[in-house]
Scaffold this motif. Structure first.
Motif, PDB file in Angstrom:
ATOM      1  N   TYR A   1     -15.143 103.002 -26.417  1.00 19.83           N
ATOM      2  CA  TYR A   1     -15.331 103.947 -25.085  1.00 19.83           C
ATOM      3  C   TYR A   1     -15.882 105.352 -25.579  1.00 19.83           C
ATOM      4  O   TYR A   1     -16.749 105.951 -25.119  1.00 19.83           O
ATOM      5  CB  TYR A   1     -14.008 104.087 -24.571  1.00 19.83           C
ATOM      6  N   TYR A   2     -15.057 105.781 -26.746  1.00 22.63           N
ATOM      7  CA  TYR A   2     -15.600 107.109 -27.180  1.00 22.63           C
ATOM      8  C   TYR A   2     -17.146 106.987 -27.700  1.00 22.63           C
ATOM      9  O   TYR A   2     -17.690 108.053 -27.575  1.00 22.63           O
ATOM     10  CB  TYR A   2     -14.749 107.626 -28.499  1.00 22.63           C
ATOM     11  N   GLN A   3     -17.411 106.059 -28.119  1.00 21.79           N
ATOM     12  CA  GLN A   3     -19.008 105.953 -28.720  1.00 21.79           C
ATOM     13  C   GLN A   3     -19.827 105.989 -27.410  1.00 21.79           C
ATOM     14  O   GLN A   3     -20.843 106.861 -27.481  1.00 21.79           O
ATOM     15  CB  GLN A   3     -19.223 104.596 -29.586  1.00 21.79           C
ATOM     16  N   ARG A   4     -19.627 105.093 -26.347  1.00 20.32           N
ATOM     17  CA  ARG A   4     -20.200 105.499 -25.160  1.00 20.32           C
ATOM     18  C   ARG A   4     -20.131 106.754 -24.570  1.00 20.32           C
ATOM     19  O   ARG A   4     -21.266 107.191 -24.053  1.00 20.32           O
ATOM     20  CB  ARG A   4     -19.828 104.263 -24.337  1.00 20.32           C
TER      21      ARG A   4
ATOM     22  N   GLU B   1     -23.196 117.823 -22.801  1.00 21.11           N
ATOM     23  CA  GLU B   1     -22.395 118.897 -23.486  1.00 21.11           C
ATOM     24  C   GLU B   1     -22.031 118.836 -24.682  1.00 21.11           C
ATOM     25  O   GLU B   1     -21.389 118.215 -25.253  1.00 21.11           O
ATOM     26  CB  GLU B   1     -21.121 119.188 -22.499  1.00 21.11           C
ATOM     27  N   PRO B   2     -22.402 119.761 -25.667  1.00 23.60           N
ATOM     28  CA  PRO B   2     -22.219 119.659 -27.200  1.00 23.60           C
ATOM     29  C   PRO B   2     -20.755 119.969 -27.329  1.00 23.60           C
ATOM     30  O   PRO B   2     -20.294 119.334 -28.285  1.00 23.60           O
ATOM     31  CB  PRO B   2     -23.252 120.863 -27.394  1.00 23.60           C
ATOM     32  N   ALA B   3     -20.133 120.939 -26.718  1.00 21.73           N
ATOM     33  CA  ALA B   3     -18.624 121.028 -26.941  1.00 21.73           C
ATOM     34  C   ALA B   3     -17.764 119.865 -26.796  1.00 21.73           C
ATOM     35  O   ALA B   3     -16.963 119.730 -27.358  1.00 21.73           O
ATOM     36  CB  ALA B   3     -18.251 122.167 -26.194  1.00 21.73           C
ATOM     37  N   LEU B   4     -18.197 119.066 -25.461  1.00 27.57           N
ATOM     38  CA  LEU B   4     -17.489 117.910 -25.555  1.00 27.57           C
ATOM     39  C   LEU B   4     -17.943 116.803 -26.328  1.00 27.57           C
ATOM     40  O   LEU B   4     -16.827 115.877 -26.568  1.00 27.57           O
ATOM     41  CB  LEU B   4     -17.814 117.482 -23.938  1.00 27.57           C
ATOM     42  N   ARG B   5     -19.268 116.905 -26.796  1.00 28.58           N
ATOM     43  CA  ARG B   5     -19.498 115.821 -27.869  1.00 28.58           C
ATOM     44  C   ARG B   5     -18.915 115.968 -29.275  1.00 28.58           C
ATOM     45  O   ARG B   5     -18.315 115.135 -29.708  1.00 28.58           O
ATOM     46  CB  ARG B   5     -21.043 115.823 -28.128  1.00 28.58           C
ATOM     47  N   GLU B   6     -18.582 117.307 -29.389  1.00 29.74           N
ATOM     48  CA  GLU B   6     -17.977 117.616 -30.679  1.00 29.74           C
ATOM     49  C   GLU B   6     -16.437 116.945 -30.627  1.00 29.74           C
ATOM     50  O   GLU B   6     -15.902 116.454 -31.434  1.00 29.74           O
ATOM     51  CB  GLU B   6     -17.774 118.937 -31.073  1.00 29.74           C
ATOM     52  N   LEU B   7     -15.837 117.300 -29.201  1.00 28.07           N
ATOM     53  CA  LEU B   7     -14.277 116.738 -29.141  1.00 28.07           C
ATOM     54  C   LEU B   7     -14.531 115.175 -29.222  1.00 28.07           C
ATOM     55  O   LEU B   7     -13.283 114.895 -29.749  1.00 28.07           O
ATOM     56  CB  LEU B   7     -13.693 117.321 -27.738  1.00 28.07           C
ATOM     57  N   LEU B   8     -15.075 114.655 -28.653  1.00 25.51           N
ATOM     58  CA  LEU B   8     -15.112 113.106 -28.660  1.00 25.51           C
ATOM     59  C   LEU B   8     -15.334 112.501 -30.216  1.00 25.51           C
ATOM     60  O   LEU B   8     -15.072 112.001 -30.621  1.00 25.51           O
ATOM     61  CB  LEU B   8     -16.465 112.565 -27.842  1.00 25.51           C
ATOM     62  N   ARG B   9     -16.342 113.379 -30.927  1.00 27.53           N
ATOM     63  CA  ARG B   9     -16.508 113.106 -32.244  1.00 27.53           C
ATOM     64  C   ARG B   9     -15.097 113.219 -33.035  1.00 27.53           C
ATOM     65  O   ARG B   9     -14.864 112.442 -33.937  1.00 27.53           O
ATOM     66  CB  ARG B   9     -17.648 113.875 -33.010  1.00 27.53           C
ATOM     67  N   GLN B  10     -14.705 114.175 -32.963  1.00 26.09           N
ATOM     68  CA  GLN B  10     -13.193 114.460 -33.437  1.00 26.09           C
ATOM     69  C   GLN B  10     -12.141 113.274 -33.061  1.00 26.09           C
ATOM     70  O   GLN B  10     -11.428 113.256 -33.909  1.00 26.09           O
ATOM     71  CB  GLN B  10     -12.747 116.011 -33.163  1.00 26.09           C
ATOM     72  N   ASP B  11     -12.321 113.089 -31.825  1.00 27.70           N
ATOM     73  CA  ASP B  11     -11.227 111.816 -31.518  1.00 27.70           C
ATOM     74  C   ASP B  11     -11.363 110.558 -32.270  1.00 27.70           C
ATOM     75  O   ASP B  11     -10.852 109.854 -32.563  1.00 27.70           O
ATOM     76  CB  ASP B  11     -11.444 111.887 -29.846  1.00 27.70           C
ATOM     77  N   MET B  12     -12.919 110.349 -32.327  1.00 26.90           N
ATOM     78  CA  MET B  12     -13.272 109.235 -32.894  1.00 26.90           C
ATOM     79  C   MET B  12     -12.757 109.348 -34.617  1.00 26.90           C
ATOM     80  O   MET B  12     -12.239 108.370 -35.066  1.00 26.90           O
ATOM     81  CB  MET B  12     -14.900 109.000 -33.143  1.00 26.90           C
TER      82      MET B  12
END
Length: 66
Positions: free
Chosen positions: A26-29, A36-47
């Motif tokens: 899910y996070y990868q998808r 949005e770069p800020a949201l991408r960073e949060l998703l990366r941190q979650d992963m």
């Protein structure tokens, strides 16, 4: 009480490995779709957090008993 007010409810009982893999996918998808770069960073941190949790759980299983 909260669940009683819902017209339809689906509960899933998954083992931790299956749940981890689905969360990771899910996070990868989401990461691939999110502009949005800020949201991408949060998703990366979650992963990263998921990976760290899985690693610490696996390490705790193989520690020798004292």
């Amino acid at each position: 009480g909260v669940l009683k007010g819902m017209a339809e409810l689906e509960l899933l009982a998954l083992d931790s490995r299956e749940s981890f893999l689905k969360n990771k996918q899910y996070y990868q998808r989401r990461l691939e779709e999110e502009p949005e770069p800020a949201l991408r960073e949060l998703l990366r941190q979650d992963m990263e957090h998921l990976d760290a949790r899985q690693s610490s759980t696996a390490a705790s299983r193989i520690k020798p008993s004292s």
